[in-house]
Design an enzyme around this catalytic site. Sequence first.
Site, short mmCIF file in Angstrom:
data_model
loop_
_atom_site.label_atom_id
_atom_site.label_comp_id
_atom_site.label_asym_id
_atom_site.label_seq_id
_atom_site.Cartn_x
_atom_site.Cartn_y
_atom_site.Cartn_z
N ASN A 292 0.68 -1.24 0.45
CA ASN A 292 -0.03 -0.57 -0.33
C ASN A 292 0.71 0.99 -0.21
O ASN A 292 0.35 2.24 -0.43
CB ASN A 292 -1.06 0.00 0.96
CG ASN A 292 -0.05 -0.13 2.76
OD1 ASN A 292 0.54 -0.29 3.20
ND2 ASN A 292 -0.86 0.39 3.69
N GLY B 268 1.56 -6.15 7.19
CA GLY B 268 1.05 -7.06 6.04
C GLY B 268 -0.44 -6.90 7.26
O GLY B 268 -1.20 -6.51 8.12
N THR C 161 -3.58 -9.84 9.04
CA THR C 161 -3.56 -10.49 9.87
C THR C 161 -3.17 -11.95 10.62
O THR C 161 -2.10 -12.68 10.64
CB THR C 161 -4.53 -10.23 11.08
OG1 THR C 161 -4.51 -8.71 11.06
CG2 THR C 161 -4.64 -11.02 11.95
N THR D 247 -1.38 -13.37 7.20
CA THR D 247 -0.02 -13.31 7.40
C THR D 247 0.80 -13.86 8.18
O THR D 247 1.87 -14.26 8.33
CB THR D 247 -0.16 -13.07 6.16
OG1 THR D 247 -1.02 -12.35 4.91
CG2 THR D 247 1.71 -12.87 5.41
N GLU E 26 3.51 -6.38 12.29
CA GLU E 26 2.67 -4.72 12.02
C GLU E 26 1.11 -5.03 11.46
O GLU E 26 1.59 -5.58 9.90
CB GLU E 26 2.84 -3.74 10.96
CG GLU E 26 4.34 -3.02 12.31
CD GLU E 26 3.75 -2.38 13.38
OE1 GLU E 26 2.61 -2.18 14.06
OE2 GLU E 26 4.71 -2.27 14.79
N CYS F 105 -3.23 1.02 6.34
CA CYS F 105 -3.79 0.60 7.28
C CYS F 105 -3.94 1.38 8.50
O CYS F 105 -5.15 0.95 9.25
CB CYS F 105 -2.57 -0.39 7.98
SG CYS F 105 -0.98 1.22 8.67
N GLU G 99 6.86 0.13 16.33
CA GLU G 99 7.84 0.69 15.78
C GLU G 99 8.37 2.17 15.29
O GLU G 99 7.56 2.29 16.43
CB GLU G 99 7.79 0.58 14.03
CG GLU G 99 7.78 -0.95 13.37
CD GLU G 99 7.51 -1.53 11.84
OE1 GLU G 99 6.82 -0.65 11.68
OE2 GLU G 99 7.74 -2.29 11.52
P1 NDP Z 1 0.06 -9.51 2.85
O1 NDP Z 1 -0.37 -9.95 4.29
O2 NDP Z 1 -0.61 -10.33 2.00
O3 NDP Z 1 1.62 -8.59 2.46
C1 NDP Z 1 3.06 -8.31 3.40
C2 NDP Z 1 3.92 -9.12 2.65
O4 NDP Z 1 4.08 -10.66 2.86
C3 NDP Z 1 4.06 -9.81 0.84
O5 NDP Z 1 5.03 -9.07 0.70
C4 NDP Z 1 3.25 -10.78 0.67
O6 NDP Z 1 3.76 -11.18 -0.40
C5 NDP Z 1 4.60 -11.48 1.84
N1 NDP Z 1 3.72 -12.29 2.30
C6 NDP Z 1 2.50 -12.92 2.02
N2 NDP Z 1 2.39 -14.41 2.24
C7 NDP Z 1 3.42 -14.88 3.03
C8 NDP Z 1 4.34 -16.07 3.69
N3 NDP Z 1 3.69 -16.74 3.53
N4 NDP Z 1 5.29 -15.81 4.34
C9 NDP Z 1 6.14 -14.39 4.22
N5 NDP Z 1 5.70 -13.14 3.56
C10 NDP Z 1 4.17 -13.57 3.62
O7 NDP Z 1 -0.76 -8.16 2.93
P2 NDP Z 1 -1.10 -6.34 2.49
O8 NDP Z 1 0.53 -6.52 0.95
O9 NDP Z 1 -2.31 -7.06 1.15
O10 NDP Z 1 -1.20 -5.37 2.22
C11 NDP Z 1 -2.36 -4.85 3.15
C12 NDP Z 1 -2.50 -5.12 4.85
O11 NDP Z 1 -1.14 -4.61 5.29
C13 NDP Z 1 -3.67 -4.66 4.96
O12 NDP Z 1 -3.80 -5.90 6.12
C14 NDP Z 1 -3.34 -3.59 6.41
O13 NDP Z 1 -4.19 -3.30 7.28
C15 NDP Z 1 -1.56 -4.02 6.50
N6 NDP Z 1 -0.91 -2.75 6.65
C16 NDP Z 1 -0.55 -2.73 8.09
C17 NDP Z 1 0.50 -1.45 8.61
C18 NDP Z 1 1.04 -1.74 9.46
O14 NDP Z 1 1.29 -0.80 10.33
N7 NDP Z 1 -0.28 -2.52 10.93
C19 NDP Z 1 0.69 -0.85 7.44
C20 NDP Z 1 0.58 -1.35 5.87
C21 NDP Z 1 -0.23 -2.47 5.72
P3 NDP Z 1 3.26 -11.19 -1.64
O15 NDP Z 1 3.16 -9.71 -1.95
O16 NDP Z 1 3.65 -12.05 -2.45
O17 NDP Z 1 1.69 -11.38 -1.41
#
Ligand code: NDP
Length: 480
Positions: free
Chosen positions: A150, A226, A228, A230, A248, A282, A461
């Site tokens: 994002n 990413g 929750t 994941t 996070e 997020c 963080e």
């Molecule tokens: P994901 O959880 O789908 O992915 C995040 C990262 O993890 C990506 O690089 C993804 O790769 C990777 N990933 C996916 N599966 C695995 C695995 N099994 N093992 C290791 N890495 C993995 O999130 P999104 O990218 O869809 O982002 C959106 C989410 O992030 C929302 O829920 C949002 O709320 C959260 N978010 C939280 C923030 C915070 O600070 N709390 C800030 C910004 C976003 P790939 O791209 O290949 O799937």
Amino acid sequence: MIQIKNYINGELKLAKDGTHIDNYDPSRGVVYSQIPDSKKEDVEEAVAAAESAFPIWSNMPKEKRSEIMINVANKIQERLDEFAAAESLDNGKPVSLATHVDIPRAVSNLKFFATAILHYASESHYMEGMGVNYTLRRPIGIVGCISPWNLPLYLFTWKVAPALAAGNCVIAKPSEVTPMTAYMLSEICIEAGMPKGVFNILHGLGQHVGDAITRHPKIKAISFTGGTNTGETIAKIAAPMFKKLSLELGGKNPNIIFADCDFDKALKTTMLSSFANQGQICLCGSRIYIERPIYEKFKEAFVAKTAKAVVSYPTDEKAKLGAVVSKPHMEKVLGCIALAKEEGGTILTGGERVILEGEYAEGYYIRPTIIEGLGPNCRTNQEEIFGPVVTIAPFDTEEEALELANSTQYGLASTVHTNDLSRAHRVAENLHAGIVWVNSWLVRDLRTPFGGVKNSGVGREGGFEALHFFTEPKNVFIKS
Ligand code: NDP
């Protein structure tokens, strides 16, 4: 077709097995580049490089590490427009947003931690008549940083900068959906004199390269941002290996608007907190609770303003919202809107895909959407949508507002609008959230703790919290 490469041991490389994944331009719905579909063997190579580089980097005077990182930051700054255009093309966000928020913040992240490390002092605890304890804080070793799509470079550098500043070697994976600016960063690191193997960027799928990073026994800490689910997958693998974990995760943030607020400012801030970056932050507020005396007035003004918000291609200067990040994500968000209708919600404005003309006709655009008439326990008000979709509802008392706000599994951020100072303090204290903004939203001081409670994450963080995470404390006692 642009071929994005991994950055391993100071060199740009394809995946060892030669496989790749298509990368889409969400504003047009077409493939415009390819990224390596990295696997375990690529992670092995990066870990070996990091292992050799660690003694050099961790023992380098911090002033020198700081200088290299500032050099990287300055080179991004010099190419700001190019980075902003690339971020916008890769993610779908308006170029103006990438120019004014994403890329400047990536530069600040690097500069902030490059200088924070110079002021990072360790503690000492004197025991009268006995002696003195002092705390040594040494880098952990090799750490993994995994970030989402994002705010691509913004969140990538937010993790990588403190990890590097603290003297760790890093294996980082940007989201497969938005790899471009991390690739550009790897080119800059080469130019800026980052020693080989210190910083390695691997592209590819979460279930391939992300999983391999999480499982690698020599990677001693994982910093993940990413979803929750994941985060849960990662924790299940990393926790039994006793890795340090910073998670996070998702949010379902409430905005509480009291009748005594500054109406115009609350409205303006709510527009931003609802729809900035197409609602894909997020920290966006997606459940808006408005005190009943101003409910109808606020609703009318909010709906009118939202209906006028221009949804357009990212380079259109009039665009308030660009494209959402991908076709699957657009379908997910439209599915959430359909669910809201099934649950009895009324769409006050939006609720549909926007089809632009010409080359943008296949792009992933959604009209900003406001939904009314849903109770707090329905899926729409419980599950993260992560798009330009918000619900609104009235409340009658402060207690009720707090109960509604705290009624989800998440606890990342909250926004409160009021001119009653005592109430602001009271409500802020009683909200289940890691971050509360009063009469504002997304004001960020990089020194402050950043993160959520409940299912929004583990750890914080920001500032010295991040440097604490990326170092291992050791207590030394000297008898007097
Ligand atoms: P994901 O959880 O789908 O992915 C995040 C990262 O993890 C990506 O690089 C993804 O790769 C990777 N990933 C996916 N599966 C695995 C695995 N099994 N093992 C290791 N890495 C993995 O999130 P999104 O990218 O869809 O982002 C959106 C989410 O992030 C929302 O829920 C949002 O709320 C959260 N978010 C939280 C923030 C915070 O600070 N709390 C800030 C910004 C976003 P790939 O791209 O290949 O799937």
